[in-house]
Design a protein around this motif. Structure first.
Motif, PDB file in Angstrom:
ATOM      1  N   UNK A   1     -33.975  27.237  10.125  1.00  0.00           N
ATOM      2  CA  UNK A   1     -33.950  26.059  10.973  1.00  0.00           C
ATOM      3  C   UNK A   1     -32.739  25.706  11.446  1.00  0.00           C
ATOM      4  N   UNK A   2     -31.649  26.662  11.526  1.00  0.00           N
ATOM      5  CA  UNK A   2     -30.353  26.478  12.042  1.00  0.00           C
ATOM      6  C   UNK A   2     -30.442  26.412  13.567  1.00  0.00           C
ATOM      7  N   UNK A   3     -29.833  25.635  14.203  1.00  0.00           N
ATOM      8  CA  UNK A   3     -29.907  25.254  15.550  1.00  0.00           C
ATOM      9  C   UNK A   3     -28.680  26.086  16.230  1.00  0.00           C
ATOM     10  N   UNK A   4     -29.042  26.634  17.229  1.00  0.00           N
ATOM     11  CA  UNK A   4     -28.338  27.381  18.256  1.00  0.00           C
ATOM     12  C   UNK A   4     -28.342  28.837  17.782  1.00  0.00           C
ATOM     13  N   UNK A   5     -27.049  29.470  18.217  1.00  0.00           N
ATOM     14  CA  UNK A   5     -27.053  30.951  17.649  1.00  0.00           C
ATOM     15  C   UNK A   5     -27.093  31.200  16.289  1.00  0.00           C
ATOM     16  N   UNK A   6     -27.799  32.410  15.809  1.00  0.00           N
ATOM     17  CA  UNK A   6     -27.937  32.550  14.561  1.00  0.00           C
ATOM     18  C   UNK A   6     -27.492  33.766  14.120  1.00  0.00           C
ATOM     19  N   UNK A   7     -26.781  34.148  12.996  1.00  0.00           N
ATOM     20  CA  UNK A   7     -26.443  35.410  12.641  1.00  0.00           C
ATOM     21  C   UNK A   7     -27.576  36.021  11.967  1.00  0.00           C
ATOM     22  N   UNK A   8     -27.902  37.207  12.198  1.00  0.00           N
ATOM     23  CA  UNK A   8     -29.145  37.894  11.534  1.00  0.00           C
ATOM     24  C   UNK A   8     -29.189  37.981   9.960  1.00  0.00           C
ATOM     25  N   UNK A   9     -30.053  37.899   9.390  1.00  0.00           N
ATOM     26  CA  UNK A   9     -29.954  38.157   7.978  1.00  0.00           C
ATOM     27  C   UNK A   9     -29.687  39.648   7.603  1.00  0.00           C
ATOM     28  N   UNK A  10     -30.230  40.602   8.429  1.00  0.00           N
ATOM     29  CA  UNK A  10     -29.769  42.021   8.123  1.00  0.00           C
ATOM     30  C   UNK A  10     -30.131  42.628   9.679  1.00  0.00           C
ATOM     31  N   UNK A  11     -29.869  43.789   9.795  1.00  0.00           N
ATOM     32  CA  UNK A  11     -30.320  44.471  11.073  1.00  0.00           C
ATOM     33  C   UNK A  11     -31.639  44.621  10.959  1.00  0.00           C
ATOM     34  N   UNK A  12     -32.225  44.739  12.395  1.00  0.00           N
ATOM     35  CA  UNK A  12     -33.612  44.514  12.479  1.00  0.00           C
ATOM     36  C   UNK A  12     -34.171  45.532  13.330  1.00  0.00           C
ATOM     37  N   UNK A  13     -33.518  46.366  14.098  1.00  0.00           N
ATOM     38  CA  UNK A  13     -34.289  47.157  14.994  1.00  0.00           C
ATOM     39  C   UNK A  13     -33.539  48.657  14.806  1.00  0.00           C
ATOM     40  N   UNK A  14     -34.263  49.694  14.379  1.00  0.00           N
ATOM     41  CA  UNK A  14     -33.683  51.053  13.888  1.00  0.00           C
ATOM     42  C   UNK A  14     -33.888  51.887  15.225  1.00  0.00           C
ATOM     43  N   UNK A  15     -32.844  52.802  15.129  1.00  0.00           N
ATOM     44  CA  UNK A  15     -32.920  53.903  16.123  1.00  0.00           C
ATOM     45  C   UNK A  15     -34.326  54.877  15.928  1.00  0.00           C
ATOM     46  N   UNK A  16     -34.974  54.925  17.028  1.00  0.00           N
ATOM     47  CA  UNK A  16     -36.383  55.608  17.275  1.00  0.00           C
ATOM     48  C   UNK A  16     -37.499  55.151  16.550  1.00  0.00           C
ATOM     49  N   UNK A  17     -37.515  53.864  16.236  1.00  0.00           N
ATOM     50  CA  UNK A  17     -38.850  53.190  15.714  1.00  0.00           C
ATOM     51  C   UNK A  17     -39.278  52.417  16.750  1.00  0.00           C
ATOM     52  N   UNK A  18     -40.170  51.852  16.585  1.00  0.00           N
ATOM     53  CA  UNK A  18     -40.873  50.869  17.602  1.00  0.00           C
ATOM     54  C   UNK A  18     -41.463  49.556  16.612  1.00  0.00           C
TER      55      UNK A  18
END
Length: 277
Positions: free
Chosen positions: A25-42
Protein backbone atom coordinates in the motif's frame (compact mmCIF):
# COMPACT_ATOMS: atom_id res chain seq x y z
CA UNK A 1 3.82 -5.30 2.49
CA UNK A 2 2.52 -8.73 1.50
CA UNK A 3 4.80 -10.95 -0.62
CA UNK A 4 4.24 -14.68 -1.13
CA UNK A 5 5.81 -17.41 -3.26
CA UNK A 6 3.70 -20.40 -4.33
CA UNK A 7 4.68 -23.64 -6.03
CA UNK A 8 2.81 -24.69 -9.20
CA UNK A 9 1.09 -28.06 -9.59
CA UNK A 10 3.29 -31.07 -10.36
CA UNK A 11 1.84 -31.45 -13.87
CA UNK A 12 3.15 -28.01 -14.83
CA UNK A 13 6.78 -28.68 -14.06
CA UNK A 14 9.23 -27.95 -15.56
CA UNK A 15 7.41 -25.31 -17.63
CA UNK A 16 6.31 -23.21 -14.64
CA UNK A 17 8.75 -22.56 -11.79
CA UNK A 18 7.03 -20.30 -9.24
CA UNK A 19 4.07 -18.02 -8.64
CA UNK A 20 4.60 -14.69 -6.85
CA UNK A 21 1.96 -12.48 -5.25
CA UNK A 22 2.97 -8.97 -4.21
CA UNK A 23 0.79 -6.35 -2.54
CA UNK A 24 1.99 -3.10 -1.00
CA UNK A 25 0.00 0.00 0.00
CA UNK A 26 3.03 2.30 -0.06
CA UNK A 27 2.54 5.34 -2.29
CA UNK A 28 5.26 6.41 -4.69
CA UNK A 29 8.42 4.48 -5.56
CA UNK A 30 8.72 1.13 -3.76
CA UNK A 31 11.82 -0.88 -2.89
CA UNK A 32 11.17 -4.40 -4.10
CA UNK A 33 10.90 -7.12 -1.43
CA UNK A 34 13.48 -9.16 -3.35
CA UNK A 35 14.81 -9.49 -6.85
CA UNK A 36 12.09 -10.54 -9.24
CA UNK A 37 13.43 -11.20 -12.72
CA UNK A 38 16.18 -13.77 -13.33
CA UNK A 39 18.65 -13.97 -16.16
CA UNK A 40 17.40 -16.43 -18.79
CA UNK A 41 13.84 -17.02 -17.53
CA UNK A 42 10.52 -15.63 -18.75
CA UNK A 43 7.59 -14.23 -16.78
CA UNK A 44 3.91 -13.51 -17.09
CA UNK A 45 2.97 -10.36 -15.19
CA UNK A 46 -0.57 -9.42 -14.17
CA UNK A 47 -0.59 -5.90 -12.69
CA UNK A 48 -3.84 -5.12 -10.89
CA UNK A 49 -2.66 -1.91 -9.25
CA UNK A 50 0.40 0.31 -9.63
CA UNK A 51 2.95 0.86 -12.39
CA UNK A 52 6.13 -0.98 -13.28
CA UNK A 53 8.84 0.13 -15.69
CA UNK A 54 11.98 -1.68 -16.81
CA UNK A 55 15.26 0.03 -17.71
CA UNK A 56 17.66 -2.27 -19.59
CA UNK A 57 21.25 -1.11 -19.72
CA UNK A 58 21.30 -1.28 -23.50
CA UNK A 59 18.24 0.78 -24.46
CA UNK A 60 15.47 3.07 -23.23
CA UNK A 61 13.12 2.23 -20.36
CA UNK A 62 9.63 0.88 -21.07
CA UNK A 63 6.45 0.62 -19.02
CA UNK A 64 4.94 -2.85 -18.64
CA UNK A 65 1.33 -3.36 -19.77
CA UNK A 66 -1.15 -4.66 -17.18
CA UNK A 67 -0.92 -8.17 -18.65
CA UNK A 68 2.36 -9.06 -20.31
CA UNK A 69 4.97 -11.71 -20.99
CA UNK A 70 8.47 -10.45 -20.24
CA UNK A 71 11.92 -11.94 -20.96
CA UNK A 72 14.41 -13.25 -21.70
CA UNK A 73 16.31 -10.40 -20.06
CA UNK A 74 19.84 -10.63 -21.38
CA UNK A 75 21.56 -7.62 -19.82
CA UNK A 76 21.61 -5.62 -16.62
CA UNK A 77 18.09 -4.27 -15.99
CA UNK A 78 16.42 -2.22 -13.28
CA UNK A 79 12.77 -2.58 -12.35
CA UNK A 80 11.09 0.51 -10.89
CA UNK A 81 7.68 0.16 -9.28
CA UNK A 82 5.28 2.93 -8.27
CA UNK A 83 2.67 2.03 -5.64
CA UNK A 84 0.27 1.22 -4.24
CA UNK A 85 0.97 -2.05 -6.05
CA UNK A 86 -0.79 -5.37 -6.43
CA UNK A 87 0.46 -7.92 -8.93
CA UNK A 88 0.80 -11.61 -9.72
CA UNK A 89 3.99 -12.83 -11.42
CA UNK A 90 4.47 -16.28 -12.94
CA UNK A 91 8.04 -17.48 -13.50
CA UNK A 92 8.40 -19.71 -16.56
CA UNK A 93 11.43 -21.65 -17.67
CA UNK A 94 13.30 -21.08 -20.93
CA UNK A 95 10.77 -22.92 -23.12
CA UNK A 96 7.64 -22.43 -20.98
CA UNK A 97 6.33 -19.49 -23.01
CA UNK A 98 6.46 -21.41 -26.28
CA UNK A 99 4.96 -24.60 -24.84
CA UNK A 100 2.17 -22.98 -22.79
CA UNK A 101 1.34 -19.85 -24.75
CA UNK A 102 2.44 -20.89 -28.23
CA UNK A 103 4.33 -17.59 -28.56
CA UNK A 104 7.42 -17.12 -30.67
CA UNK A 105 9.72 -15.01 -28.51
CA UNK A 106 11.33 -13.48 -31.58
CA UNK A 107 8.13 -11.47 -32.08
CA UNK A 108 8.58 -9.66 -28.75
CA UNK A 109 9.39 -5.94 -28.64
CA UNK A 110 11.70 -4.56 -25.94
CA UNK A 111 11.72 -7.86 -24.06
CA UNK A 112 7.93 -8.06 -23.66
CA UNK A 113 4.62 -8.75 -25.37
CA UNK A 114 1.25 -7.28 -24.39
CA UNK A 115 -1.21 -10.09 -23.66
CA UNK A 116 -4.22 -7.77 -24.01
CA UNK A 117 -3.54 -7.46 -27.75
CA UNK A 118 -3.32 -11.22 -28.43
CA UNK A 119 -5.97 -13.31 -30.18
CA UNK A 120 -6.10 -15.79 -27.29
CA UNK A 121 -8.68 -14.37 -24.86
CA UNK A 122 -7.82 -16.95 -22.18
CA UNK A 123 -5.10 -14.76 -20.71
CA UNK A 124 -7.33 -11.69 -20.46
CA UNK A 125 -9.93 -13.88 -18.76
CA UNK A 126 -7.24 -15.12 -16.37
CA UNK A 127 -6.31 -11.50 -15.52
CA UNK A 128 -9.96 -10.79 -14.63
CA UNK A 129 -10.16 -13.93 -12.48
CA UNK A 130 -7.01 -13.02 -10.59
CA UNK A 131 -8.26 -9.49 -9.95
CA UNK A 132 -11.47 -10.84 -8.40
CA UNK A 133 -9.90 -13.71 -6.44
CA UNK A 134 -8.78 -13.84 -2.84
CA UNK A 135 -5.08 -14.38 -2.26
CA UNK A 136 -5.50 -18.02 -1.17
CA UNK A 137 -7.34 -18.83 -4.42
CA UNK A 138 -4.58 -17.54 -6.72
CA UNK A 139 -2.44 -20.74 -6.94
CA UNK A 140 -5.49 -22.86 -7.82
CA UNK A 141 -6.64 -20.42 -10.50
CA UNK A 142 -3.17 -20.30 -12.04
CA UNK A 143 -2.76 -24.09 -11.94
CA UNK A 144 -6.09 -24.56 -13.74
CA UNK A 145 -5.26 -21.97 -16.42
CA UNK A 146 -1.84 -23.44 -17.20
CA UNK A 147 -3.05 -27.03 -17.11
CA UNK A 148 -5.69 -26.04 -19.69
CA UNK A 149 -3.01 -24.38 -21.80
CA UNK A 150 -0.81 -27.47 -21.57
CA UNK A 151 -3.64 -29.78 -22.63
CA UNK A 152 -4.45 -27.49 -25.59
CA UNK A 153 -1.42 -28.93 -27.37
CA UNK A 154 0.54 -25.81 -28.31
CA UNK A 155 3.51 -26.35 -30.66
CA UNK A 156 6.07 -28.71 -29.16
CA UNK A 157 9.66 -29.22 -30.27
CA UNK A 158 10.71 -31.54 -27.48
CA UNK A 159 14.25 -31.78 -28.81
CA UNK A 160 14.70 -28.16 -27.72
CA UNK A 161 13.46 -28.99 -24.21
CA UNK A 162 16.18 -31.63 -24.03
CA UNK A 163 18.78 -29.25 -25.44
CA UNK A 164 17.97 -26.67 -22.76
CA UNK A 165 18.13 -29.32 -20.03
CA UNK A 166 21.50 -30.52 -21.38
CA UNK A 167 22.92 -26.99 -21.45
CA UNK A 168 21.80 -26.41 -17.86
CA UNK A 169 23.11 -29.77 -16.63
CA UNK A 170 26.48 -29.04 -18.25
CA UNK A 171 26.44 -25.49 -16.79
CA UNK A 172 26.70 -24.03 -20.28
CA UNK A 173 30.00 -25.78 -21.05
CA UNK A 174 29.05 -27.33 -24.37
CA UNK A 175 29.75 -26.05 -27.87
CA UNK A 176 27.61 -26.13 -31.01
CA UNK A 177 29.47 -29.09 -32.45
CA UNK A 178 28.77 -31.23 -29.37
CA UNK A 179 25.14 -30.13 -29.35
CA UNK A 180 24.58 -30.93 -33.02
CA UNK A 181 26.23 -34.36 -32.66
CA UNK A 182 24.21 -35.19 -29.55
CA UNK A 183 20.92 -34.49 -31.38
CA UNK A 184 22.07 -35.59 -34.86
CA UNK A 185 21.22 -32.26 -36.45
CA UNK A 186 23.23 -29.75 -38.42
CA UNK A 187 24.45 -26.66 -36.58
CA UNK A 188 22.12 -24.32 -38.54
CA UNK A 189 19.13 -26.56 -37.70
CA UNK A 190 20.03 -26.62 -34.01
CA UNK A 191 20.37 -22.85 -33.95
CA UNK A 192 17.12 -22.30 -35.89
CA UNK A 193 14.84 -24.53 -33.79
CA UNK A 194 16.47 -23.48 -30.50
CA UNK A 195 16.00 -19.81 -31.30
CA UNK A 196 12.39 -20.42 -32.39
CA UNK A 197 11.44 -22.02 -29.07
CA UNK A 198 13.66 -20.24 -26.56
CA UNK A 199 14.01 -16.90 -28.32
CA UNK A 200 17.79 -16.87 -27.86
CA UNK A 201 20.62 -18.50 -29.85
CA UNK A 202 22.00 -21.58 -28.06
CA UNK A 203 25.45 -19.94 -27.76
CA UNK A 204 24.02 -16.99 -25.79
CA UNK A 205 21.84 -19.25 -23.63
CA UNK A 206 24.90 -21.39 -22.83
CA UNK A 207 26.82 -18.30 -21.73
CA UNK A 208 23.94 -17.25 -19.49
CA UNK A 209 23.72 -20.74 -17.97
CA UNK A 210 27.45 -20.73 -17.29
CA UNK A 211 27.27 -17.28 -15.71
CA UNK A 212 24.38 -18.23 -13.41
CA UNK A 213 26.20 -21.40 -12.36
CA UNK A 214 29.32 -19.32 -11.61
CA UNK A 215 27.39 -16.90 -9.39
CA UNK A 216 25.78 -19.82 -7.58
CA UNK A 217 29.22 -21.28 -6.87
CA UNK A 218 30.66 -17.94 -5.77
CA UNK A 219 27.78 -17.27 -3.38
CA UNK A 220 28.80 -20.40 -1.49
CA UNK A 221 32.31 -19.05 -0.93
CA UNK A 222 32.69 -17.37 2.45
CA UNK A 223 35.15 -14.77 1.22
CA UNK A 224 34.79 -11.25 -0.23
CA UNK A 225 36.67 -12.16 -3.42
CA UNK A 226 35.78 -14.47 -6.27
CA UNK A 227 37.85 -17.49 -7.30
CA UNK A 228 37.57 -18.64 -10.90
CA UNK A 229 38.50 -22.21 -9.96
CA UNK A 230 35.16 -22.60 -8.19
CA UNK A 231 33.17 -21.71 -11.32
CA UNK A 232 32.46 -23.45 -14.67
CA UNK A 233 34.65 -20.88 -16.49
CA UNK A 234 37.92 -21.88 -18.12
CA UNK A 235 39.65 -18.60 -17.39
CA UNK A 236 39.24 -15.30 -15.61
CA UNK A 237 38.94 -13.22 -18.80
CA UNK A 238 35.80 -15.11 -19.91
CA UNK A 239 34.18 -14.53 -16.53
CA UNK A 240 34.98 -10.80 -16.53
CA UNK A 241 33.63 -10.44 -20.08
CA UNK A 242 30.30 -12.09 -19.17
CA UNK A 243 30.07 -10.30 -15.83
CA UNK A 244 30.37 -6.97 -17.62
CA UNK A 245 27.73 -7.88 -20.22
CA UNK A 246 25.17 -9.50 -17.92
CA UNK A 247 25.75 -7.41 -14.80
CA UNK A 248 26.61 -4.04 -16.29
CA UNK A 249 29.84 -3.64 -14.29
CA UNK A 250 33.26 -5.24 -13.87
CA UNK A 251 33.90 -7.54 -10.89
CA UNK A 252 36.65 -5.79 -8.94
CA UNK A 253 35.53 -8.18 -6.23
CA UNK A 254 32.49 -10.38 -5.82
CA UNK A 255 29.73 -9.24 -3.47
CA UNK A 256 26.79 -11.68 -3.27
CA UNK A 257 24.69 -9.10 -1.42
CA UNK A 258 24.86 -6.62 -4.29
CA UNK A 259 21.66 -5.04 -5.57
CA UNK A 260 20.32 -3.81 -8.82
CA UNK A 261 21.07 -5.88 -11.86
CA UNK A 262 19.65 -8.79 -13.74
CA UNK A 263 22.35 -11.22 -12.79
CA UNK A 264 22.89 -10.70 -9.09
CA UNK A 265 20.47 -13.48 -8.17
CA UNK A 266 21.09 -16.73 -10.03
CA UNK A 267 18.42 -19.38 -10.15
CA UNK A 268 18.53 -21.85 -7.28
CA UNK A 269 17.27 -25.39 -7.30
CA UNK A 270 14.20 -24.94 -5.16
CA UNK A 271 13.02 -21.34 -5.21
CA UNK A 272 14.15 -19.10 -8.04
CA UNK A 273 13.68 -15.44 -7.58
CA UNK A 274 15.62 -13.03 -9.62
CA UNK A 275 16.54 -9.59 -10.59
CA UNK A 276 15.46 -6.08 -10.28
CA UNK A 277 15.82 -3.04 -8.19
Amino acid sequence: MNFHIYHPGDALRPFVKQYYFWEDNTRGLIQLPQQLFALGDQYMVFIQQGEASVKPAQHAAFTLPQQAVIGHLTCACHLQVKGPVKMVIVQLNAYGCYRLLGMNVQSFTNYYRNLATQDNSAWNALAVQLAQAGQSDIPGILNHAYEQALSAGNPALKQVDKMVDMLLSRQGNINMEELSKAFRMSKPTVERIFTTVVGLPPQLFARMARFRAALRALQQVNTPRWEITRTPYYNQAMFIHDYLEFNGETPSWFAPAGHGSIAHMPAATAVQVAVAS
